[in-house]
Design an enzyme around this catalytic site. Structure first.
Site, PDB file in Angstrom:
ATOM      1  N   HIS A 173       0.830  -1.186   0.079  1.00  0.00           N
ATOM      2  CA  HIS A 173       0.036  -0.046  -0.126  1.00  0.00           C
ATOM      3  C   HIS A 173       0.813   1.361   0.015  1.00  0.00           C
ATOM      4  O   HIS A 173       1.864   1.218   0.623  1.00  0.00           O
ATOM      5  CB  HIS A 173      -0.801  -0.174   1.284  1.00  0.00           C
ATOM      6  CG  HIS A 173      -1.606   1.155   1.450  1.00  0.00           C
ATOM      7  ND1 HIS A 173      -1.608   1.942   2.523  1.00  0.00           N
ATOM      8  CD2 HIS A 173      -2.504   1.911   0.672  1.00  0.00           C
ATOM      9  CE1 HIS A 173      -2.392   3.044   2.626  1.00  0.00           C
ATOM     10  NE2 HIS A 173      -2.904   3.029   1.329  1.00  0.00           N
TER      11      HIS A 173
ATOM     12  N   HIS B 135       1.228  11.087  -1.377  1.00  0.00           N
ATOM     13  CA  HIS B 135       0.194  10.551  -0.289  1.00  0.00           C
ATOM     14  C   HIS B 135      -0.784  11.593  -0.104  1.00  0.00           C
ATOM     15  O   HIS B 135      -0.334  12.593   0.878  1.00  0.00           O
ATOM     16  CB  HIS B 135       1.057   9.905   0.647  1.00  0.00           C
ATOM     17  CG  HIS B 135      -0.035   9.309   1.539  1.00  0.00           C
ATOM     18  ND1 HIS B 135       0.470   8.672   2.956  1.00  0.00           N
ATOM     19  CD2 HIS B 135      -1.230   8.898   1.643  1.00  0.00           C
ATOM     20  CE1 HIS B 135      -0.419   7.842   3.722  1.00  0.00           C
ATOM     21  NE2 HIS B 135      -1.428   8.137   2.841  1.00  0.00           N
TER      22      HIS B 135
END
Length: 307
Positions: free
Chosen positions: A49, A95
Site C-alpha cells: 500500500h 500521499h
C-alpha cells in the site's frame, strides 16, 4: 524483418519478450513451478500500500513503508499500489497531496519497475494505481507507460470485464510477454479515450473497507461495480491498521506492524472474507510495512504451499 514491418513497436517488443520467456514458462513462474499452470485469478499476491511512500524517518507521518519499491519487489511483493496527483503540471505519486509526501514522478517510478522486471523475467506483476483527480488516461497516464517501456509488457484482456475464472495462467502471461497487469480505480472506463491495458479496477476487483483502527478487520464488500456479480470478481483485502494520533487524524501504525502482518492476523482477515467469494482466498493482500511480519508465509498458506 518483413514480418515485423506492419507491427507497432509495442507489438514487436511483446513478440520479442514472448520468445525470450517461452522456454522458462513451464519451469518457474513467480518463484514456483506450481504457479505456471494456475490462473492469475486463483492466486494470492502480497501488495504494498502506498508503495512509493517510503521513509526511515519515524517523524514522516505520511509514510507507509520502510523500504523502497525495488526492495519490496525483491522481498516478494507482487502488487504495487500508489496514489497519483498532479504536481506543477506533472503526474506524481503523492500521499493525499504532494506537500505531505511526494514520491516523485510516475514516469520515474515506472522506469524503476521496468528495470526490476527486466532483471526478473519470470515474474508477473500487478500495478494498482488511484486517480483521484481524474487525470486523463490517454493524455497523461499512457505516455508515462509508453516512455518507461512498461506498456509493451502489459496484458490486454480479450474481453471486458474479465471474470475471476477467465484469467490466463501465469505461464500464459509470461509466454505471451504480457506479465504486467494494470488496474486503475477511476477513469479507465474509456470515457475520455481507450487505453486497453489500463483496466477499470472495480469492474473486476472488489475491496474491503480501508482505514481500519479495529485490529479484527471485520470483512465486508466495500467498493465494487457491475456488471459482473460480486462472486465473479477477484478481491483485495486492505489489511493495514491505523491509529488515531490527534484531532481524529489517523496514520498507519508501524508499532503494531509485526502483529498486523502476522500469519494469524492475515489469515483471520482472509478467512473472514471467503464468505463473499464462494470460499475463495483473496487475490491481493494490501499491507503497510511489508518488510515487517510474516506476510509471505501467509500467502504461501493461502496458495496451498504450506499449512
Amino acid at each position: 524483418m518483413r514480418v515485423l514491418l506492419g507491427l507497432s513497436v509495442a507489438s514487436a517488443l511483446r513478440l520479442a519478450l514472448a520468445f525470450v520467456i517461452d522456454t522458462k514458462r513451464a519451469t518457474v513462474c513467480n518463484g514456483r513451478a506450481e504457479l505456471c499452470n494456475r490462473s492469475y485469478g486463483n492466486i494470492t499476491f502480497i501488495g504494498a500500500h502506498d508503495s512509493f511512500a517510503e521513509s526511515e524517518d519515524p517523524f514522516a507521518l505520511a509514510r507507509d513503508q520502510d523500504v523502497d519499491i525495488t526492495t519490496q519487489l525483491n522481498d516478494g511483493v507482487r502488487l504495487l499500489q500508489a496514489q497519483s496527483h498532479m504536481n506543477n503540471g506533472v503526474l506524481h505519486f503523492c500521499h493525499t497531496n504532494c506537500i505531505l509526501f511526494d514520491g516523485g514522478t510516475v514516469l520515474d517510478y515506472l522506469k524503476t519497475v521496468k528495470s526490476w522486471l527486466d532483471a526478473h523475467p519470470t515474474e508477473v506483476l500487478t500495478l494498482l494505481f488511484t486517480n483521484p483527480e481524474g487525470v486523463s488516461i490517454p493524455g497523461v497516464w499512457a505516455p508515462a507507460f509508453d516512455l518507461s517501456g512498461v506498456a509493451a509488457m502489459a496484458y490486454i484482456p480479450p474481453n471486458m470485464p474479465m471474470k475471476q475464472s477467465d484469467w490466463p495462467t501465469l505461464g500464459e502471461l509470461l509466454g505471451n510477454g504480457t506479465r504486467v497487469v494494470v488496474f486503475m480505480d477511476a477513469g479507465a472506463d474509456g470515457a475520455d479515450g481507450s487505453v486497453p491495458f489500463i483496466l477499470p479496477e472495480f469492474q473486476m476487483i472488489w475491496e474491503t473497507p480501508y482505514g481500519f483502527t479495529d485490529a479484527t478487520f471485520p470483512c465486508s464488500v466495500n467498493r465494487t461495480s457491475g456488471p459482473l456479480d460480486t462472486t465473479d470478481h477477484m478481491y483485495m483485502i486492505n489489511h493495514s491498521l491505523n491509529v488515531d494520533i490527534i484531532f481524529s487524524l489517523t496514520v498507519s501504525d508501524p508499532i503494531e506492524a509485526s502483529v498486523t502482518n502476522s500469519v494469524d492476523s492475515i489469515l483471520a482477515n482472509a478467512y473472514g472474507c471467503t464468505q463473499f467469494a464462494n470460499g475463495r482466498a483473496p487475490n491481493f493482500i494490501l499491507l503497510d510495512w511489508v518488510d515487517v511480519g510474516q506476510a509471505y508465509q501467509a500467502a504461501d498458506i493461502l496458495n496451498g504451499f504450506r499449512t
